[in-house]
Scaffold this active site. Structure first.
Site, PDB file in Angstrom:
ATOM      1  N   LYS A 122       0.818  -1.215   0.000  1.00 60.19           N
ATOM      2  CA  LYS A 122       0.000   0.000   0.000  1.00 60.19           C
ATOM      3  C   LYS A 122       0.852   1.264   0.000  1.00 60.19           C
ATOM      4  O   LYS A 122       0.442   2.281  -0.556  1.00 60.19           O
ATOM      5  CB  LYS A 122      -0.958   0.010   1.194  1.00 60.19           C
ATOM      6  N   LYS A 205      -8.577  -9.511 -10.120  1.00 62.19           N
ATOM      7  CA  LYS A 205      -9.622  -9.642  -9.110  1.00 62.19           C
ATOM      8  C   LYS A 205     -10.692  -8.573  -9.317  1.00 62.19           C
ATOM      9  O   LYS A 205     -10.366  -7.438  -9.666  1.00 62.19           O
ATOM     10  CB  LYS A 205      -8.984  -9.419  -7.726  1.00 62.19           C
ATOM     11  N   LYS A 208     -13.114  -2.891  -5.950  1.00 70.60           N
ATOM     12  CA  LYS A 208     -13.824  -1.615  -5.855  1.00 70.60           C
ATOM     13  C   LYS A 208     -13.047  -0.491  -6.515  1.00 70.60           C
ATOM     14  O   LYS A 208     -13.606   0.535  -6.845  1.00 70.60           O
ATOM     15  CB  LYS A 208     -14.078  -1.273  -4.386  1.00 70.60           C
TER      16      LYS A 208
END
Ligand code: AMP
Ligand code: TRP
Length: 344
Positions: A122, A205, A208
């Site tokens: 991240k 995948k 969102k």
């Protein structure tokens, strides 16, 4: 809602699970997480936490955060989480999470956090610019679990390392203070490890954060939108195979078959026996029916709840009250063990 449901505390163990209120709830969240929680709630005492403190480790627009927090709550209830039999609540409503996280910041070692792969992913290349919160995120997650002395935690692959860290923290705390304060929480690995892939690219995948809205089926999508997205889903030119081996090298076909299987509680083998030799257009019609009949009612209930924020807020307040009572007692014990002077 049933009033005769099993009371909190009378079941096999205690589950704590967290989901981030970051919006765009989609079919992957439903099949990969929420549906599993619904299945677990009969056997365990469950605490379902919407982790807004975790969400702000990366920037969140304040108005969106409020909206997304209610949306996740609505999605979970609409999908079948029973907020009467379990506690469904917002993390920031129970101060014990942040309070215990501070204690854990002083228990966990910097070397442990340096090994966390999610932080590396991240933070990316610019580690210096990442928030300190993102770095200590796993300590807060340990606090979420241990402030309830939860025994079981449903996690996906990506969160296993964080759960290991929670166990390490629990163990170090117990050893440091010479008291068995915390249980070591066990992972509850999800059934067949359902991974829903993007409708635009069978190798990615469903997410969102994908910029294409057509890559995912949102839990807020209407029947027509669901139908349109399935119709536009990427395929290959060949008819569908009649067995699993025939899905080899055909990620889009495999994804649609797996979604159909998961939504209809059948195996992929079983579906393929029926649809082997069909064209995609015919299969997509069937998949649309399956998807709409399951997701339609969830979508309608979600919309109803989103239109009644006062009702949602009441449900969340009740959840926070129940969770808060447990957390407060554990925190009091921890503060005592650590040697904080009790406030009189
Ligand atoms: P996220 O939206 O990435 O914060 O994930 C919330 C939960 O949904 C986590 O438990 C994830 O493992 C699960 N999840 C997210 N995307 C997918 C997906 N495409 N397939 C299966 N599970 C997913
Ligand atoms: N880190 C989890 C995720 O990103 C969310 C989470 C926060 C969580 N606290 C938790 C999951 C406690 C399980 C238990 O998906």
């Amino acid at each position: 809602m049933t009033s005769g449901s099993t009371p909190l505390g009378a079941r096999a163990g205690r589950i704590l699970s967290g989901i981030q209120p970051t919006g765009n709830l989609h079919l992957g969240n439903y099949l990969g997480a929420i549906r599993n929680w619904v299945a677990l709630q009969n056997d365990f005492e469950c605490l379902f936490c919407i982790v807004d403190l975790h969400a702000i480790t990366v920037w969140q627009d304040p108005k969106e955060l409020i909206r997304n927090t209610r949306e996740v709550a609505a999605g979970m209830i609409a999908a079948g989480v029973d907020p009467v039999a379990n506690a469904l609540f917002v993390q920031s409503h129970v101060p014990g999470h942040a309070q215990l996280a501070w204690v854990f910041n002083c228990v966990a070692r910097i070397g442990w956090l340096n090994r966390m792969t999610q932080f590396k992913d991240k933070a990316g290349k610019n580690r210096e610019a990442a928030s300190v919160g993102l770095y200590v995120y796993p300590n807060l997650m340990a606090a979420d679990i241990l402030v309830y002395k939860a025994t079981h935690v449903p996690v996906g692959e990506d969160q296993k390392q964080h759960l290991e860290l929670a166990r390490d923290i629990a163990q170090k705390f117990n050893i440091d203070f010479g008291r068995e304060v915390f249980p070591l929480p066990e992972p509850v690995i999800r059934g067949p490890g359902m991974r829903v892939m993007s409708l635009r690219d069978g190798q990615k995948k469903m997410s969102k954060s994908d910029e294409s809205d057509y890559s995912r089926i949102a839990m807020t999508d209407s029947r027509d939108t669901i139908a349109l997205k399935i119709q536009k889903a990427r395929t290959d030119p060949n008819p569908l195979p009649s067995d699993i081996a025939g899905l080899e090298g055909r990620p889009e076909a495999a994804n649609l078959v797996n979604i159909c299987a998961a939504l209809s509680d059948r195996t992929a083998e079983d579906i393929l026996k029926e649809i082997g030799g069909w064209q995609f257009s015919q299969f997509k019609t069937q998949l649309t029916e399956v998807a709409v009949s399951l997701l339609g009612p969830i979508n309608a209930e979600m919309a109803r709840l989103m239109n009644d924020p006062a009702e949602l807020d009441r449900i969340l307040a009740r959840g926070a009250e129940r969770a808060g009572a447990i957390a407060e007692a554990v925190l009091k014990e921890v503060y005592g063990v650590v040697g904080f002077l009790p406030r009189r």
